[in-house]
Design a protein around this motif. Sequence first.
Motif, mmCIF file in Angstrom:
data_model
loop_
_atom_site.group_PDB
_atom_site.id
_atom_site.type_symbol
_atom_site.label_atom_id
_atom_site.label_comp_id
_atom_site.label_asym_id
_atom_site.label_seq_id
_atom_site.Cartn_x
_atom_site.Cartn_y
_atom_site.Cartn_z
ATOM 1 N N SER A 1 0.820 -1.205 0.000
ATOM 2 C CA SER A 1 0.000 0.000 0.000
ATOM 3 C C SER A 1 0.855 1.257 0.000
ATOM 4 N N PHE A 2 1.853 1.292 0.869
ATOM 5 C CA PHE A 2 2.703 2.476 0.950
ATOM 6 C C PHE A 2 3.604 2.608 -0.279
ATOM 7 N N ILE A 3 4.028 1.476 -0.837
ATOM 8 C CA ILE A 3 4.810 1.532 -2.078
ATOM 9 C C ILE A 3 3.957 2.081 -3.212
ATOM 10 N N ASP A 4 2.721 1.612 -3.295
ATOM 11 C CA ASP A 4 1.830 2.075 -4.363
ATOM 12 C C ASP A 4 1.498 3.559 -4.207
ATOM 13 N N LEU A 5 1.358 4.016 -2.987
ATOM 14 C CA LEU A 5 1.099 5.435 -2.749
ATOM 15 C C LEU A 5 2.242 6.303 -3.262
ATOM 16 N N ASP A 6 3.474 5.832 -3.068
ATOM 17 C CA ASP A 6 4.646 6.619 -3.458
ATOM 18 C C ASP A 6 5.011 6.482 -4.932
ATOM 19 N N PHE A 7 4.943 5.243 -5.449
ATOM 20 C CA PHE A 7 5.503 4.978 -6.775
ATOM 21 C C PHE A 7 4.469 4.545 -7.812
ATOM 22 N N LYS A 8 3.228 4.361 -7.384
ATOM 23 C CA LYS A 8 2.163 3.904 -8.289
ATOM 24 C C LYS A 8 2.497 2.550 -8.911
ATOM 25 N N ILE A 9 3.201 1.719 -8.154
ATOM 26 C CA ILE A 9 3.504 0.359 -8.595
ATOM 27 C C ILE A 9 3.306 -0.595 -7.417
#
Length: 264
Positions: free
Chosen positions: A117-125
């Motif tokens: 979730s936090f990775i997707d928030l930052d990098f959209k991946i």
Amino acid sequence: MNEFEFLKVIAMFIFGTFIGSFLNVVIYRMPRDLSIIYPPSTCPVCKNQIKWYDNIPIVSYLILKGRCRFCNTKISLRYPMVEFITGIMAVFTYLKFDFSVFFIFNFYFVASMIALSFIDLDFKIIPDEINFSGLFMGLVYATYKAYTAYDVYPVFQSLIGALTGAGFLYALALFYLKVRKIEGLGMGDVKLLAFVGSYLGWFGSLFTIFFGSLLALIGTIFFMKGSKESSLSKLEIPFGPFLAIASIVYLFFGDWIYSFYFGG
């Protein structure tokens, strides 16, 4: 709750915060293609290695007042927040599944959802490493349940769940691409649903899609308020966190949700 049980809950929270500390490493390094094992934790600004006593979850952040001991650079509030969330989720997982093999598999699921979730928030991946390892763990979990129950149905349910979740979301992605001529969903979300479905089965994966979409719709309102873009089609809104929240809701309340729809 007696005193011994209360101490176990506290121990679970502390355990969860240390896992959360590791998740912070994963969140920072994995999307940057850095090793999550080596080197040890360092300040990203001054590159000094963080001492063990400065790496105690939540406590060290408070003692250091949110700043690096060496260069005084401000440390993001996200670090203790991830540790706290993971600690709380460890307690919830323990209270539902007790300390057992079921706890290990399901806490792995929850921890993975927090990280992605936090990775997707930052990098959209959403990294394949998380999705594919999660899918593998889901199938292993289903195999374990089949072995203990002397019934192959859990494996069948896991496979159907993975195919249903990924297949349904993939069909939506193709439909959106066909109609709008732009990509509306990333393949990371599709792979995520394979991971989710391997744990939650076909109904759990569909619930995750629809409830996650509802959460995303609500979240979009806030994204639009804080964005300069006035057009919804131009906004890049990460779908992974909403799917993750929906899947965790089903993980903990799936029996009640399933009974609400189908009775029993």
